[in-house]
Design an enzyme around this catalytic site. Structure first.
Site, PDB file in Angstrom:
ATOM      1  CE1 TYR A  94       6.757  -5.012   2.917  1.00 40.87           C
ATOM      2  CE2 TYR A  94       8.839  -4.733   3.989  1.00 40.87           C
ATOM      3  CZ  TYR A  94       8.043  -5.647   3.254  1.00 40.87           C
ATOM      4  OH  TYR A  94       8.764  -6.669   2.497  1.00 40.87           O
ATOM      5  CE  LYS A 110      -6.321  -7.089  -6.717  1.00 43.47           C
ATOM      6  NZ  LYS A 110      -6.509  -7.923  -7.776  1.00 43.47           N
ATOM      7  CG  ASP A 118      -4.454  -9.695 -10.341  1.00 44.93           C
ATOM      8  OD1 ASP A 118      -4.119  -8.342 -10.790  1.00 44.93           O
ATOM      9  OD2 ASP A 118      -5.327  -9.896 -10.176  1.00 44.93           O
ATOM     10  CG  ASP A 134       9.323  -7.935  -0.219  1.00 49.16           C
ATOM     11  OD1 ASP A 134      10.815  -8.056  -0.314  1.00 49.16           O
ATOM     12  OD2 ASP A 134       8.714  -8.682   0.557  1.00 49.16           O
ATOM     13  CG  ASP A 164      12.504 -11.760  -3.931  1.00 48.94           C
ATOM     14  OD1 ASP A 164      13.325 -10.691  -3.695  1.00 48.94           O
ATOM     15  OD2 ASP A 164      12.509 -12.868  -3.047  1.00 48.94           O
TER      16      ASP A 164
HETATM   17  C1  IPM Z   1      14.127  -6.864   0.583  1.00 49.32           C
HETATM   18  C2  IPM Z   1      13.942  -7.799   2.074  1.00 49.32           C
HETATM   19  C3  IPM Z   1      13.280  -7.264   3.205  1.00 49.32           C
HETATM   20  C4  IPM Z   1      12.105  -6.499   2.786  1.00 49.32           C
HETATM   21  C5  IPM Z   1      13.179  -7.941   4.389  1.00 49.32           C
HETATM   22  C6  IPM Z   1      14.620  -8.589   4.745  1.00 49.32           C
HETATM   23  C7  IPM Z   1      12.820  -7.248   5.494  1.00 49.32           C
HETATM   24  O1  IPM Z   1      12.973  -8.972   1.543  1.00 49.32           O
HETATM   25  O2  IPM Z   1      14.964  -6.150   0.862  1.00 49.32           O
HETATM   26  O3  IPM Z   1      13.456  -7.216  -0.287  1.00 49.32           O
HETATM   27  O4  IPM Z   1      11.002  -7.128   2.726  1.00 49.32           O
HETATM   28  O5  IPM Z   1      12.060  -5.403   2.430  1.00 49.32           O
HETATM   29 MG    MG Z   2      12.457  -8.919  -0.738  1.00 48.42          MG
END
Ligand code: IPM
Ligand code: MG
Length: 354
Positions: free
Chosen positions: A135, A189, A221, A245, A249
């Site tokens: 990042y 990984k 993975d 990240d 999710d």
């Molecule tokens: C998160 C979001 C952010 C990230 C984006 C919006 C930059 O997806 O907080 O998970 O990738 O960290």
């Molecule tokens: Mg995110």
């Protein structure tokens, strides 16, 4: 005690308003000040993390954030995009430890796309490193280069971690595991990427300091697969910025709605930024239908982690459980037989339950 409030874009202002009402109802000696971050800041000042916001954020003890971003800012140069504001505040304040719990509330078991027996009782904590990795790594860019005998566009990013960056997030993860079920799974990984071989080595070197915590390792993975196959095998997971990240999710959707999940991003001294895991949801912004519970639960995390007010934190979490038991649901978690409400009515219900 100063709290900097950053409503942001999309549904951000609506959900933050409800969280602020809850915070005020607790009658604690907080001073709240609002500022701009994200697309709203770009529109007002040309910069996603303007200087006035930086000043407030640096001076505050904690930050409450809604969400940033929206399609109207996607075509701007990268430097001016709302996401850059978010990454900028994380980096400037040294918020390296991102805690993302994924908890399934029993009342919402049907909201998950997975079978209830796979997810019932789910309670995972993802500890994501937040200020390093690909990042932020340099060099990065898109350039023209001659590659394979052809002058063409070339995109590149750099993944890197120092030993000390891995140690400090590792310690947060081991400490968190210690307060829970004493099981920590580190995700990497290492079969392909040297950076993550170092990650695994450093985690192993830390383990003797935490003999009461059982450390295991998993390739990313496989972890993605195991999260949907048998998620309850996990308690605390620790991983780098990019894998975290993605996996966070995925983990959030096990619980049915990302609209329920709070997060904390902490620095070395417990100062933190607190925000819902979900985004700015431009498609429903301004309609008064967004779920404010993730932001309200983020306030509970703020009270717990920055202000050490465990009792007040539990009071908010208890109120959220109560409104779910009472049947109140925003659209994202609605099912027939429950009581559909909008953002403000959900806030009202939490206030009443408090
Ligand atoms: C998160 C979001 C952010 C990230 C984006 C919006 C930059 O997806 O907080 O998970 O990738 O960290
Ligand atoms: Mg995110």
């Amino acid at each position: 005690m100063k709290i900097c409030v950053l409503p942001g874009d999309g549904i951000g202002p609506e959900i933050v308003a409800e969280a602020v009402r809850v915070l005020n109802a607790l009658d604690l000696p907080f001073e709240l000040e609002e500022a701009l971050l994200g697309g709203c800041a770009v529109d007002a000042t040309g910069h996603p993390y303007p200087e006035a916001t930086q000043k407030l954020a640096l001076a505050a003890d904690a930050i409450l954030l809604g969400a940033v971003g929206g399609p109207q800012w996607d075509a701007l140069p990268r430097e001016q995009r709302p996401e850059r504001g978010l990454l900028g505040i994380r980096k400037q304040l040294g918020l390296f430890a991102n805690l993302r719990p994924a908890i399934l509330y029993p009342e919402l078991a049907n909201a998950s796309t997975l079978k209830p027996e796979v997810v019932s009782g789910l309670d995972i904590l993802i500890v994501r490193e937040l200020t390093g990795d690909i990042y932020f790594g340099q060099p990065r860019g898109i350039e023209r280069r001659v590659v394979d005998g052809k002058n063409q566009r070339f995109g590149f990013n750099t993944m890197h971690y120092t030993e000390s960056e891995i140690q400090r997030i590792g310690r947060v993860a081991f400490e968190s595991a210690r307060k829970r079920n004493k099981k920590l799974c580190s995700i990497d990984k290492m079969n392909v990427l040297e950076t993550t071989q170092l990650w695994r080595d450093v985690m192993n070197e830390l383990a003797p300091e935490y003999p009461d915590v059982e450390l295991s390792h998993m390739l990313v993975d496989n972890a993605a697969m195991q999260l949907v196959k048998a998620p309850k095998q996990f308690d605390v997971m620790v991983t780098g910025n990019m894998f975290g990240d993605i996996l966070s999710d995925e983990a959030s959707m096990l619980t049915g709605s990302i609209g329920m999940l709070p997060s904390a991003s902490l620095d070395e001294n417990g100062k933190g930024m607190y925000e819902p895991c979900h985004g700015s949801a431009p498609d429903i912004a301004g309609q008064g239908v967004a779920n404010p519970l993730a932001t309200i639960l983020s306030v509970a995390m703020m009270l717990r982690y920055t202000f050490s007010m465990e009792e007040a934190a539990q009071r908010i979490e208890g109120a959220v459980k109560k409104v779910l038991a009472q049947g109140f649901r925003t659209g994202d978690i609605y099912e027939p037989g429950t009581h559909k409400v909008g953002t403000k009515a959900m806030g009202d219900a939490v206030l009443a339950a408090l």
